[in-house]
Scaffold this motif. Structure first.
Motif, PDB file in Angstrom:
ATOM      1  N   LEU A  85       0.827  -1.211   0.000  1.00  0.00           N
ATOM      2  CA  LEU A  85       0.000   0.000   0.000  1.00  0.00           C
ATOM      3  C   LEU A  85       0.858   1.256   0.000  1.00  0.00           C
ATOM      4  CD1 LEU A  85      -2.568   1.666   0.303  1.00  0.00           C
ATOM      5  CD2 LEU A  85      -2.526   1.164   2.765  1.00  0.00           C
ATOM      6  N   HIS A  86       1.779   1.356   0.956  1.00  0.00           N
ATOM      7  CA  HIS A  86       2.576   2.575   1.063  1.00  0.00           C
ATOM      8  C   HIS A  86       3.570   2.704  -0.086  1.00  0.00           C
ATOM      9  CE1 HIS A  86       0.934   4.063   4.766  1.00  0.00           C
ATOM     10  NE2 HIS A  86       1.080   2.890   5.336  1.00  0.00           N
ATOM     11  N   GLY A  87       4.027   1.567  -0.622  1.00  0.00           N
ATOM     12  CA  GLY A  87       4.880   1.633  -1.803  1.00  0.00           C
ATOM     13  C   GLY A  87       4.145   2.226  -2.986  1.00  0.00           C
ATOM     14  N   ARG A  88       2.887   1.804  -3.163  1.00  0.00           N
ATOM     15  CA  ARG A  88       2.087   2.327  -4.285  1.00  0.00           C
ATOM     16  C   ARG A  88       1.700   3.784  -4.061  1.00  0.00           C
ATOM     17  NH1 ARG A  88       1.985   2.621  -9.386  1.00  0.00           N
ATOM     18  NH2 ARG A  88      -0.086   2.743 -10.333  1.00  0.00           N
ATOM     19  N   ILE A  89       1.422   4.165  -2.806  1.00  0.00           N
ATOM     20  CA  ILE A  89       1.118   5.568  -2.513  1.00  0.00           C
ATOM     21  C   ILE A  89       2.303   6.446  -2.912  1.00  0.00           C
ATOM     22  CG2 ILE A  89       0.770   7.235  -0.643  1.00  0.00           C
ATOM     23  CD1 ILE A  89      -0.856   5.079   0.792  1.00  0.00           C
ATOM     24  N   THR A  90       3.502   5.984  -2.600  1.00  0.00           N
ATOM     25  CA  THR A  90       4.712   6.750  -2.948  1.00  0.00           C
ATOM     26  C   THR A  90       4.830   6.895  -4.458  1.00  0.00           C
ATOM     27  OG1 THR A  90       5.844   5.959  -0.958  1.00  0.00           O
ATOM     28  CG2 THR A  90       7.224   6.821  -2.737  1.00  0.00           C
ATOM     29  N   GLU A  91       4.568   5.809  -5.204  1.00  0.00           N
ATOM     30  CA  GLU A  91       4.643   5.861  -6.675  1.00  0.00           C
ATOM     31  C   GLU A  91       3.615   6.829  -7.238  1.00  0.00           C
ATOM     32  OE1 GLU A  91       4.021   1.880  -7.969  1.00  0.00           O
ATOM     33  OE2 GLU A  91       5.988   1.154  -7.304  1.00  0.00           O
ATOM     34  N   LEU A  92       2.366   6.718  -6.784  1.00  0.00           N
ATOM     35  CA  LEU A  92       1.301   7.563  -7.319  1.00  0.00           C
ATOM     36  C   LEU A  92       1.524   9.033  -6.961  1.00  0.00           C
ATOM     37  CD1 LEU A  92      -1.758   5.261  -6.563  1.00  0.00           C
ATOM     38  CD2 LEU A  92      -0.816   5.813  -8.824  1.00  0.00           C
ATOM     39  N   ALA A  93       2.051   9.283  -5.767  1.00  0.00           N
ATOM     40  CA  ALA A  93       2.330  10.665  -5.377  1.00  0.00           C
ATOM     41  C   ALA A  93       3.418  11.270  -6.258  1.00  0.00           C
ATOM     42  CB  ALA A  93       2.750  10.719  -3.908  1.00  0.00           C
ATOM     43  N   ALA A  94       4.411  10.444  -6.626  1.00  0.00           N
ATOM     44  CA  ALA A  94       5.488  10.936  -7.488  1.00  0.00           C
ATOM     45  C   ALA A  94       4.974  11.241  -8.896  1.00  0.00           C
ATOM     46  CB  ALA A  94       6.619   9.913  -7.549  1.00  0.00           C
ATOM     47  N   LEU A  95       3.937  10.513  -9.330  1.00  0.00           N
ATOM     48  CA  LEU A  95       3.384  10.708 -10.667  1.00  0.00           C
ATOM     49  C   LEU A  95       2.284  11.770 -10.703  1.00  0.00           C
ATOM     50  CD1 LEU A  95       3.122   6.943 -11.732  1.00  0.00           C
ATOM     51  CD2 LEU A  95       4.804   8.603 -12.543  1.00  0.00           C
ATOM     52  N   ALA A  96       1.748  12.139  -9.538  1.00  0.00           N
ATOM     53  CA  ALA A  96       0.656  13.112  -9.481  1.00  0.00           C
ATOM     54  C   ALA A  96       1.107  14.459 -10.043  1.00  0.00           C
ATOM     55  CB  ALA A  96       0.166  13.275  -8.049  1.00  0.00           C
ATOM     56  N   ARG A  97       0.174  15.156 -10.670  1.00  0.00           N
ATOM     57  CA  ARG A  97       0.499  16.432 -11.300  1.00  0.00           C
ATOM     58  C   ARG A  97      -0.203  17.625 -10.661  1.00  0.00           C
ATOM     59  NH1 ARG A  97       0.261  14.774 -17.764  1.00  0.00           N
ATOM     60  NH2 ARG A  97       1.910  13.187 -17.679  1.00  0.00           N
ATOM     61  N   ALA A 177      -7.931   6.166  -7.257  1.00  0.00           N
ATOM     62  CA  ALA A 177      -8.384   6.164  -5.870  1.00  0.00           C
ATOM     63  C   ALA A 177      -7.910   4.884  -5.195  1.00  0.00           C
ATOM     64  CB  ALA A 177      -9.906   6.261  -5.790  1.00  0.00           C
ATOM     65  N   LEU A 178      -7.462   5.013  -3.961  1.00  0.00           N
ATOM     66  CA  LEU A 178      -7.088   3.864  -3.147  1.00  0.00           C
ATOM     67  C   LEU A 178      -8.060   3.782  -1.980  1.00  0.00           C
ATOM     68  CD1 LEU A 178      -3.181   4.242  -2.902  1.00  0.00           C
ATOM     69  CD2 LEU A 178      -4.499   2.925  -4.570  1.00  0.00           C
ATOM     70  N   VAL A 179      -8.739   2.647  -1.843  1.00  0.00           N
ATOM     71  CA  VAL A 179      -9.668   2.432  -0.732  1.00  0.00           C
ATOM     72  C   VAL A 179      -9.282   1.134  -0.032  1.00  0.00           C
ATOM     73  CG1 VAL A 179     -11.540   3.688  -1.863  1.00  0.00           C
ATOM     74  CG2 VAL A 179     -11.329   1.223  -2.197  1.00  0.00           C
TER      75      VAL A 179
END
Length: 295
Positions: A85-97, A177-179
């Motif tokens: 979960l936290h690994g994916r949050i880090t990836e998505l945050a890095a890709l967020a614009r 979205a992550l739920v």
């Protein structure tokens, strides 16, 4: 032996060469020539490293793109456990614009609490993205956590609190979205959703919680004799049949805090028992939706 090694090294660096008069004797290269040769060699090394770095960056970008394309086709991806979960949050945050929006239940030590994404939140803000977070009201009573939440606000984050956060949730750019797999236990992991309908539903839930939340700079105060939001949620939980213990878990506070709030409510209502307090809560319309009160 050491002299021989040193001379060989100088020869490799082209700082000495064989004498024209005596091939068995080494003579130093002119400093101006030698330094230029060293600089040229260093620049060549830098160019090679830069080329390898660009190749690696391109390979990583291609891998991420392929992975995200696969995720998009699948629509929903299971992220098992906190590490995933936290690994994916880090990836998505890095890709967020543009934005990351977060619902964070629990206090500072909760898996979805304020400490879990401390450095990530700061990176998001330093990149100039919008960060909106809703924390549980109990964070105000946790000195370390409350201090961190206020520091986020000073960095430009928009932070609010509610008595009870319905569940952990992250959204990124209205695209992902992550739920949680299990709303009662965020450590189980999460579902990553990309379908427009699912993401829009998650965003609608966030906005509904956001508009009713209290900005971190403000404090909840009794208005017109009505209970503050935290007291209101406690009364709703007790009216639904929850015990003091389960209400405390839902509100992420201690049993002592719940009983203190009930004592304050009973004193406010001049009630000698909880049963009498319940009757007076109903008589005063304390559990009537706020919108109905002002219609």
């Amino acid at each position: 032996m050491r002299i021989r090694v040193a001379l060989d090294r100088l020869a490799e660096m082209k700082l000495v060469h064989a004498s024209w008069q005596d091939p068995h004797r080494l003579v130093p290269v002119s400093p101006s020539v030698g330094l230029r040769l060293l600089l040229a060699s260093a620049e060549s090394d830098v160019d090679r490293h830069r080329e390898k770095l660009e190749q690696t960056r391109a390979a990583v970008a291609a891998l991420v793109e392929a992975q995200d394309a696969a995720r998009t086709r699948e629509g929903v991806v299971r992220l098992e456990g906190l590490d995933a979960l936290h690994g994916r949050i880090t990836e998505l945050a890095a890709l967020a614009r543009t934005e990351m929006s977060v619902l964070k239940p629990g206090g500072g030590n909760h898996p979805g609490g304020v400490d879990a994404t401390r450095h990530l939140d700061e990176k998001i803000l330093r990149r100039g993205l919008l960060l909106r977070s809703v924390f549980q009201e109990s964070v105000r009573g946790h000195s370390a956590s409350f201090g961190y939440v206020r520091s986020l606000a000073r960095l430009g984050a928009q932070t609010r609190t509610v008595p009870a956060v319905p569940q952990m949730m992250f959204t990124f750019d209205d695209q992902v979205a992550l739920v949680p797999l299990d709303p009662s236990d965020p450590s189980e992991g999460a579902l990553e959703m990309r379908s427009p309908g699912a993401v829009a539903t998650a965003r609608a839930l966030f906005e509904q919680v956001w508009v009713s939340a209290t900005p971190i700079e403000q404090t909840s105060r009794r208005c017109g004799g009505r209970p503050i939001p935290l007291e209101r949620v406690l009364l709703e939980l007790l009216a639904e049949g929850h015990t003091d213990q389960t209400a405390a878990r839902r509100l992420d506070c201690s049993l002592r805090t719940v009983r203190r709030m009930m004592a304050q409510i009973m004193a406010e209502l001049n009630a000698r028992s909880r049963f009498q307090a319940g009757l007076r809560v109903a008589e005063n319309g304390w559990l009537t939706p706020v919108d109905e009160v002002f219609e």
